[in-house]
Scaffold this active site. Structure first.
Site, mmCIF file in Angstrom:
data_model
loop_
_atom_site.group_PDB
_atom_site.id
_atom_site.type_symbol
_atom_site.label_atom_id
_atom_site.label_comp_id
_atom_site.label_asym_id
_atom_site.label_seq_id
_atom_site.Cartn_x
_atom_site.Cartn_y
_atom_site.Cartn_z
ATOM 1 N N ARG A 79 0.818 -1.217 0.000
ATOM 2 C CA ARG A 79 0.000 0.000 0.000
ATOM 3 C C ARG A 79 0.845 1.258 0.000
ATOM 4 N NH1 ARG A 79 -5.015 -2.189 1.656
ATOM 5 N NH2 ARG A 79 -6.596 -0.847 2.427
ATOM 6 N N ARG B 87 -10.197 7.029 3.647
ATOM 7 C CA ARG B 87 -9.458 5.911 3.052
ATOM 8 C C ARG B 87 -9.108 6.229 1.602
ATOM 9 N NH1 ARG B 87 -13.575 1.400 4.104
ATOM 10 N NH2 ARG B 87 -12.198 0.057 2.918
HETATM 11 P P1 AMP Z 1 -8.961 -3.193 3.216
HETATM 12 O O1 AMP Z 1 -9.675 -4.403 3.728
HETATM 13 O O2 AMP Z 1 -7.936 -3.518 2.173
HETATM 14 O O3 AMP Z 1 -9.933 -2.105 2.777
HETATM 15 O O4 AMP Z 1 -8.149 -2.600 4.453
HETATM 16 C C1 AMP Z 1 -8.798 -2.149 5.614
HETATM 17 C C2 AMP Z 1 -7.812 -1.391 6.512
HETATM 18 O O5 AMP Z 1 -6.760 -2.273 6.940
HETATM 19 C C3 AMP Z 1 -7.102 -0.212 5.853
HETATM 20 O O6 AMP Z 1 -7.875 0.978 5.889
HETATM 21 C C4 AMP Z 1 -5.837 -0.117 6.718
HETATM 22 O O7 AMP Z 1 -6.107 0.505 7.970
HETATM 23 C C5 AMP Z 1 -5.505 -1.586 6.991
HETATM 24 N N1 AMP Z 1 -4.603 -2.161 5.975
HETATM 25 C C6 AMP Z 1 -4.887 -3.164 5.099
HETATM 26 N N2 AMP Z 1 -3.830 -3.455 4.329
HETATM 27 C C7 AMP Z 1 -2.837 -2.598 4.703
HETATM 28 C C8 AMP Z 1 -1.494 -2.371 4.279
HETATM 29 N N3 AMP Z 1 -0.938 -3.086 3.278
HETATM 30 N N4 AMP Z 1 -0.785 -1.400 4.909
HETATM 31 C C9 AMP Z 1 -1.312 -0.692 5.906
HETATM 32 N N5 AMP Z 1 -2.565 -0.828 6.345
HETATM 33 C C10 AMP Z 1 -3.334 -1.776 5.764
#
Ligand code: AMP
Ligand code: ADP
Length: 212
Positions: A86, A165
């Site tokens: 990310r 986000r």
């Molecule tokens: P997602 O399910 O991909 O929408 O991720 C949900 C949340 O998890 C994000 O808003 C971040 O807080 C955290 N997160 C997921 N993947 C990452 C990553 N590679 N680096 C940092 N935070 C992450």
């Protein structure tokens, strides 16, 4: 080892396609978001540290995310990484660990499409299946088709968190588009299309026969 990276804003449809492609192509789907949510649910130390960032829609610190990712990978698997890397620094750390993506699939959608997809996203608290109340509806009113339990909305899918986000995506994650494009491994897909069309495109790009 084979690694595909799914890149794109929250709500672009990465998880939906990753699950389908994993099944057809024999990949393991690793979503760092799912792995982190699992830690939060289990109330582990790592989960407790990650939660405050996730609630605000901020990125969880690299060390925590990398730790959880590594503990779920082995040296001979085929992986779809969904939501990782990310940041450029995560991409660099990944390479230092010998994890080189073969291909990076960029899911292109405008902000309003992503926000609309997220606002109607509902998930099964038991099996993690993902639905959309307009476009990928459960058979019965807000119940998981498989588990028959009431679907829920993710805490961070509320509009004010979603906007943050998206902002974080533009600032921290979007620079990876140029990073991977310069390496010649980025493939863009038009993710505004329907789920079946997108899957066909992915299978074509990867040279996997379509046996649906
Ligand atoms: P997602 O399910 O991909 O929408 O991720 C949900 C949340 O998890 C994000 O808003 C971040 O807080 C955290 N997160 C997921 N993947 C990452 C990553 N590679 N680096 C940092 N935070 C992450
Ligand atoms: P991401 O993993 O990129 O955050 P998801 O795969 O969870 O995105 O998809 C976000 C929402 O959009 C979900 O509610 C999902 O059911 C829905 N969705 C996924 N792909 C499509 C599509 N191609 N068209 C319409 N809705 C979609």
């Amino acid at each position: 080892m084979e690694i595909l990276v799914f890149l794109g804003p929250p709500g672009a449809g990465k998880g939906t396609q990753a699950k389908r492609l994993a099944e057809i192509g024999g990949y393991t789907h690793l979503s760092t978001g799912d792995l982190l949510r699992e830690e939060v649910k289990r109330g582990t130390d790592l989960g407790r540290q990650a939660k405050s960032y996730m609630d605000k829609g901020e990125l969880v610190p690299d060390d925590l995310v990398i730790k959880i990712l590594i503990s779920n990978m082995s040296s001979d698997g085929k992986y779809i990484l969904d939501g990782f890397p990310r940041t450029i620094s995560q991409a660099e750390r990944m390479e230092e660990l010998g994890l080189r993506p073969e291909r990076v699939l960029l899911f292109n959608v405008p902000e309003e499409v992503a926000v609309e997809r997220i606002s109607y996203r509902r998930v099964c608290p038991k099996c993690g299946a993902v639905y959309h109340l307009k476009y990928m509806k459960p058979k019965e009113d807000e119940l998981c088709d498989r588990c028959k339990v009431k679907l829920i909305q993710r805490d961070d899918d509320r509009e004010e968190v979603v906007r943050n986000r998206y902002r974080v995506y533009l600032e921290k994650t979007a620079p990876l588009i140029k990073y991977y494009s310069d390496k010649g491994i980025l493939v863009e897909i038009d993710a505004t299309k329907g789920p079946d069309e997108i899957l066909s495109e992915l299978l074509k790009i990867l040279g996997i026969s379509d046996e649906r």
